[in-house]
Design a protein around this motif. Structure first.
Motif, PDB file in Angstrom:
ATOM      1  N   TRP A 145       2.945  -6.258   6.947  1.00 21.42           N
ATOM      2  CA  TRP A 145       1.831  -5.452   6.489  1.00 21.42           C
ATOM      3  C   TRP A 145       1.004  -4.516   6.370  1.00 21.42           C
ATOM      4  O   TRP A 145       0.663  -3.610   5.600  1.00 21.42           O
ATOM      5  CB  TRP A 145      -0.023  -6.539   7.579  1.00 21.42           C
ATOM      6  CG  TRP A 145       0.592  -7.743   7.982  1.00 21.42           C
ATOM      7  CD1 TRP A 145       1.528  -8.734   8.300  1.00 21.42           C
ATOM      8  CD2 TRP A 145       0.542  -8.967   6.420  1.00 21.42           C
ATOM      9  NE1 TRP A 145       0.919  -9.955   8.320  1.00 21.42           N
ATOM     10  CE2 TRP A 145       0.859 -10.377   7.198  1.00 21.42           C
ATOM     11  CE3 TRP A 145       0.538  -8.775   5.137  1.00 21.42           C
ATOM     12  CZ2 TRP A 145       1.056 -11.654   6.109  1.00 21.42           C
ATOM     13  CZ3 TRP A 145       0.194 -10.024   4.327  1.00 21.42           C
ATOM     14  CH2 TRP A 145       0.493 -11.134   5.030  1.00 21.42           C
ATOM     15  N   ALA A 146       2.291  -3.531   7.116  1.00 21.91           N
ATOM     16  CA  ALA A 146       1.273  -1.887   7.237  1.00 21.91           C
ATOM     17  C   ALA A 146       1.985  -1.305   5.817  1.00 21.91           C
ATOM     18  O   ALA A 146       1.553  -0.916   4.736  1.00 21.91           O
ATOM     19  CB  ALA A 146       1.421  -1.500   8.289  1.00 21.91           C
ATOM     20  N   GLU A 147       3.457  -1.734   5.686  1.00 18.55           N
ATOM     21  CA  GLU A 147       4.338  -1.583   5.016  1.00 18.55           C
ATOM     22  C   GLU A 147       3.457  -1.947   3.714  1.00 18.55           C
ATOM     23  O   GLU A 147       3.604  -1.275   2.258  1.00 18.55           O
ATOM     24  CB  GLU A 147       5.527  -1.865   5.150  1.00 18.55           C
ATOM     25  CG  GLU A 147       6.359  -1.164   3.950  1.00 18.55           C
ATOM     26  CD  GLU A 147       6.617  -0.160   4.471  1.00 18.55           C
ATOM     27  OE1 GLU A 147       7.553   0.601   3.236  1.00 18.55           O
ATOM     28  OE2 GLU A 147       6.296   1.140   4.625  1.00 18.55           O
ATOM     29  N   ALA A 148       2.692  -3.720   3.107  1.00 21.71           N
ATOM     30  CA  ALA A 148       2.191  -4.004   2.026  1.00 21.71           C
ATOM     31  C   ALA A 148       1.649  -2.656   1.678  1.00 21.71           C
ATOM     32  O   ALA A 148       1.369  -2.461   0.061  1.00 21.71           O
ATOM     33  CB  ALA A 148       2.478  -5.028   2.143  1.00 21.71           C
ATOM     34  N   ALA A 149       0.558  -2.509   2.327  1.00 21.20           N
ATOM     35  CA  ALA A 149      -0.640  -1.374   2.751  1.00 21.20           C
ATOM     36  C   ALA A 149      -0.129  -0.056   1.417  1.00 21.20           C
ATOM     37  O   ALA A 149      -0.306   0.439   0.629  1.00 21.20           O
ATOM     38  CB  ALA A 149      -1.619  -0.805   3.565  1.00 21.20           C
ATOM     39  N   ARG A 150       0.947   0.581   1.657  1.00 15.80           N
ATOM     40  CA  ARG A 150       1.489   1.575   1.626  1.00 15.80           C
ATOM     41  C   ARG A 150       2.054   1.357   0.148  1.00 15.80           C
ATOM     42  O   ARG A 150       2.033   2.102  -0.396  1.00 15.80           O
ATOM     43  CB  ARG A 150       2.807   2.613   2.759  1.00 15.80           C
ATOM     44  CG  ARG A 150       2.418   2.565   4.173  1.00 15.80           C
ATOM     45  CD  ARG A 150       3.131   3.669   4.926  1.00 15.80           C
ATOM     46  NE  ARG A 150       4.066   2.877   5.191  1.00 15.80           N
ATOM     47  CZ  ARG A 150       3.912   2.568   6.492  1.00 15.80           C
ATOM     48  NH1 ARG A 150       2.970   2.527   7.642  1.00 15.80           N
ATOM     49  NH2 ARG A 150       4.640   1.204   6.595  1.00 15.80           N
ATOM     50  N   ILE A 151       2.862   0.408  -0.045  1.00 15.99           N
ATOM     51  CA  ILE A 151       3.474   0.230  -1.143  1.00 15.99           C
ATOM     52  C   ILE A 151       2.454   0.424  -1.946  1.00 15.99           C
ATOM     53  O   ILE A 151       2.778   0.694  -3.547  1.00 15.99           O
ATOM     54  CB  ILE A 151       4.272  -1.420  -1.499  1.00 15.99           C
ATOM     55  CG1 ILE A 151       5.466  -0.822  -0.528  1.00 15.99           C
ATOM     56  CG2 ILE A 151       4.823  -1.538  -2.993  1.00 15.99           C
ATOM     57  CD1 ILE A 151       6.450  -1.956   0.253  1.00 15.99           C
ATOM     58  N   LEU A 152       1.310  -0.953  -1.953  1.00 15.44           N
ATOM     59  CA  LEU A 152       0.537  -0.599  -2.889  1.00 15.44           C
ATOM     60  C   LEU A 152      -0.301   0.231  -3.380  1.00 15.44           C
ATOM     61  O   LEU A 152      -0.850   0.933  -4.721  1.00 15.44           O
ATOM     62  CB  LEU A 152      -0.784  -1.894  -2.510  1.00 15.44           C
ATOM     63  CG  LEU A 152      -0.953  -3.794  -3.331  1.00 15.44           C
ATOM     64  CD1 LEU A 152       0.854  -3.861  -2.698  1.00 15.44           C
ATOM     65  CD2 LEU A 152      -1.989  -3.940  -2.365  1.00 15.44           C
ATOM     66  N   ALA A 178      -4.415   1.338   5.551  1.00 12.82           N
ATOM     67  CA  ALA A 178      -4.949   0.925   4.449  1.00 12.82           C
ATOM     68  C   ALA A 178      -4.617   1.080   3.069  1.00 12.82           C
ATOM     69  O   ALA A 178      -4.127   2.016   2.857  1.00 12.82           O
ATOM     70  CB  ALA A 178      -7.005   1.214   4.864  1.00 12.82           C
ATOM     71  N   VAL A 179      -4.717   0.366   1.646  1.00 18.93           N
ATOM     72  CA  VAL A 179      -4.739   0.264   0.641  1.00 18.93           C
ATOM     73  C   VAL A 179      -5.095   1.272   0.003  1.00 18.93           C
ATOM     74  O   VAL A 179      -6.650   1.513   0.195  1.00 18.93           O
ATOM     75  CB  VAL A 179      -4.687  -0.799   0.059  1.00 18.93           C
ATOM     76  CG1 VAL A 179      -4.512  -0.357  -1.714  1.00 18.93           C
ATOM     77  CG2 VAL A 179      -3.919  -1.822   0.629  1.00 18.93           C
ATOM     78  N   LEU A 180      -4.944   2.184  -0.521  1.00 20.80           N
ATOM     79  CA  LEU A 180      -5.479   3.364  -1.890  1.00 20.80           C
ATOM     80  C   LEU A 180      -6.147   2.834  -2.868  1.00 20.80           C
ATOM     81  O   LEU A 180      -5.145   2.226  -3.551  1.00 20.80           O
ATOM     82  CB  LEU A 180      -4.577   5.190  -1.265  1.00 20.80           C
ATOM     83  CG  LEU A 180      -5.529   5.923  -2.328  1.00 20.80           C
ATOM     84  CD1 LEU A 180      -7.279   6.306  -1.685  1.00 20.80           C
ATOM     85  CD2 LEU A 180      -3.901   7.085  -2.230  1.00 20.80           C
ATOM     86  N   ALA A 181      -7.106   2.462  -3.033  1.00 19.71           N
ATOM     87  CA  ALA A 181      -7.235   1.466  -4.153  1.00 19.71           C
ATOM     88  C   ALA A 181      -7.967   2.809  -5.456  1.00 19.71           C
ATOM     89  O   ALA A 181      -8.282   3.714  -4.884  1.00 19.71           O
ATOM     90  CB  ALA A 181      -8.456   0.227  -4.004  1.00 19.71           C
TER      91      ALA A 181
END
Length: 500
Positions: A145-152, A178-181
């Protein structure tokens, strides 16, 4: 209050509003449908050319993403859902919209826990929609889940649904990662995290909340004591009506500013500029006798008087503390001021004296006249007997505690300035003005608050006066990089409001 706008909710209050709406007869899948439609509209308004990739998590935030995919597919927009949990593993309303998306022929990629699949899909997207976790997230993102946030976060353009995944809705904390939007679309209402660091730094452009059919009354009833109201810049015109044609300086308020010492002569001058910019008719500085002449010669627009003489001046509001020092002599003067009936703004060194002297705190608590404290986080920490990091972790709680403990209005300065009242009300300024990160900006604000407290014509209550000053200051600060320019911008904005 006329300047109060939308509610800013805690996670718990938002969940209560959702539950109440469902209890009133609106099914959860219908609320999800409306949220999905709003996300789809936001995607179109961003004007991306190419594929939209919606990354859907395991809960209701993911359900909003599935619903958005259905609407985008119906509008013949290239869209693909990257499911981080298989559709058949979903439950409740999210499962309903996952099935509808499959029935509508939405392209689906099941990423599972494979970051390589997610990387590939994100790299090919013109716009990525972060629909992994929303308001209900309470645990740290770890592992995949942390890796997914970094990928996004690596995507060129990211629209976060409600909140960037990994942000805690109430405190604004980052839960591990956290995702950087680049854009964030609140669902139904603003959450506290939308106006708190460090969460706000992950949101990019904050869009207006998407209405999904939750009534304003329901939101208000769900709001708990941790919630706040947003200050509304559009309502400023209501508190700055045109001036009467026969008005004069005596009707626009007399502000006395006590401050300054050798080495800090500029602070009371900046407060004076702020008071004049906000519309005060007469501004007087009370300073030590040895600095009267240099200040008076340099600033003829301000009436500069020796401290003792200035204290006898018939002021409508008093500002104390900018550049003042913390000597025993200042303690005696501040003790006398706390016994007066005029509205009082305490800033800078006056706050340090309050923090250090229990007798002054007792006099402050006993005051009946309006008092506004204007601490930055470090000053608030000293007043509360804690540290700056603790204040920043819970800015709403710190402002509220200080207001109730000392019986004052508190303007807690910083990114997302908070105004708290002794009654437990909280208001937050929505205007981001990082340009205000320079010395002297707070002095200008203190003077502006003093001016609006002092106004006789079209008098404002103390809460509205402080709120109006905060809004003017923030609006002006977006186009200012020095104190003198800040005061000039405040004056320009006020004049535009008064002239309609």
């Amino acid at each position: 209050m006329r300047l109060a706008g939308s509610w800013v909710l805690t996670a718990e209050a938002m969940q209560k509003a959702d539950a109440a709406t469902i209890a009133q007869g609106t099914p959860g899948h219908v609320l999800m449908e409306r949220a999905g439609a709003a996300v789809a509209r936001a995607c179109l308004e961003l004007g991306c050319e190419g594929r939209i990739v919606i990354v859907a998590g395991p809960g209701n935030n993911g359900g909003d993403g599935w619903a958005a995919a259905v609407f985008l597919k119906q509008m013949q927009v290239p869209v693909r859902v990257v499911a981080l949990r298989a559709p058949e593993a979903l439950r409740g309303d999210a499962a309903i919209w996952a099935r509808r998306a499959e029935q509508a022929g939405v392209a689906l990629v099941h990423a599972g826990d494979d970051p390589e699949v997610l990387k590939r899909e994100v790299a090919q997207a013109a716009l990525v929609v972060d629909a992994i976790f929303g308001t209900g997230l309470a645990r740290a993102l770890e592992g995949f889940w942390a890796e997914a946030a970094r990928i996004l976060s690596s995507a060129h353009r990211v629209l976060a649904v409600d909140l960037p995944s990994g942000v805690e809705a109430t405190t604004g904390a980052i839960l591990g990662e956290a995702v950087l939007a680049t854009h964030t679309l609140p669902i139904a209402a603003y959450k506290r995290a939308h106006f708190l660091a460090p969460a706000r730094t992950r949101m990019g452009r904050l869009l207006a909340p998407a209405p999904i059919g939750i009534r304003a009354k329901t939101i208000a009833e769900a709001a708990d004591e941790g919630c706040a109201r947003l200050l509304d810049p559009a309502a400023l015109e209501k508190v700055f009506p045109p001036r009467a044609w026969d008005t004069h300086k005596g009707r626009q308020g007399r502000v006395l500013i006590l401050g300054g010492a050798p080495g800090t002569l500029g602070a009371p001058v900046l407060a004076g500029w702020g008071a004049m910019a906000a519309g005060a008719g007469l501004v007087s500085l009370g300073v030590d006798e040895e600095i009267v002449l240099p200040l008076a010669a340099a600033h003829p627009e301000l009436m500069v008087r020796p401290l003792d003489a200035a204290r006898a001046w018939p002021a409508d509001a008093i500002v104390a503390g900018p550049g003042w020092g913390t000597t025993l002599a200042r303690v005696k003067v501040l003790a006398e001021l706390l016994g007066r009936e005029q509205p009082l703004v305490l800033d800078a060194d006056a706050l340090a004296l309050i923090a250090e002297t229990e007798a002054l705190r007792a006099r402050l608590r006993a005051r009946e006249a309006p008092t506004v404290l204007t601490p930055h986080p470090g000053e608030a920490a000293r007043l509360l007997g804690t540290d700056t990091e603790a204040v920043q972790r819970d800015r709403f709680g710190a402002a509220k505690s200080l207001a109730q403990e000392l019986g004052c209005l508190v303007v807690l300065k910083g990114a997302g300035t908070i105004l708290a009242t002794p009654k437990g009300e909280s208001f937050v300024c929505p205007i981001a003005a990082p340009q205000l990160a320079f010395g002297g900006a707070g002095d200008v604000l203190a003077g502006a608050i003093g001016a609006l407290l002092a106004r006789r014509a079209h008098a404002l209550g103390p809460v509205e006066a402080a709120a109006a000053a905060v809004l003017l200051h923030a609006l002006a600060g977006r186009k200012s990089w020095r104190p003198k320019g800040l005061a000039a911008r405040i004056a320009k904005l006020r004049l535009q409001l008064e002239q309609g």
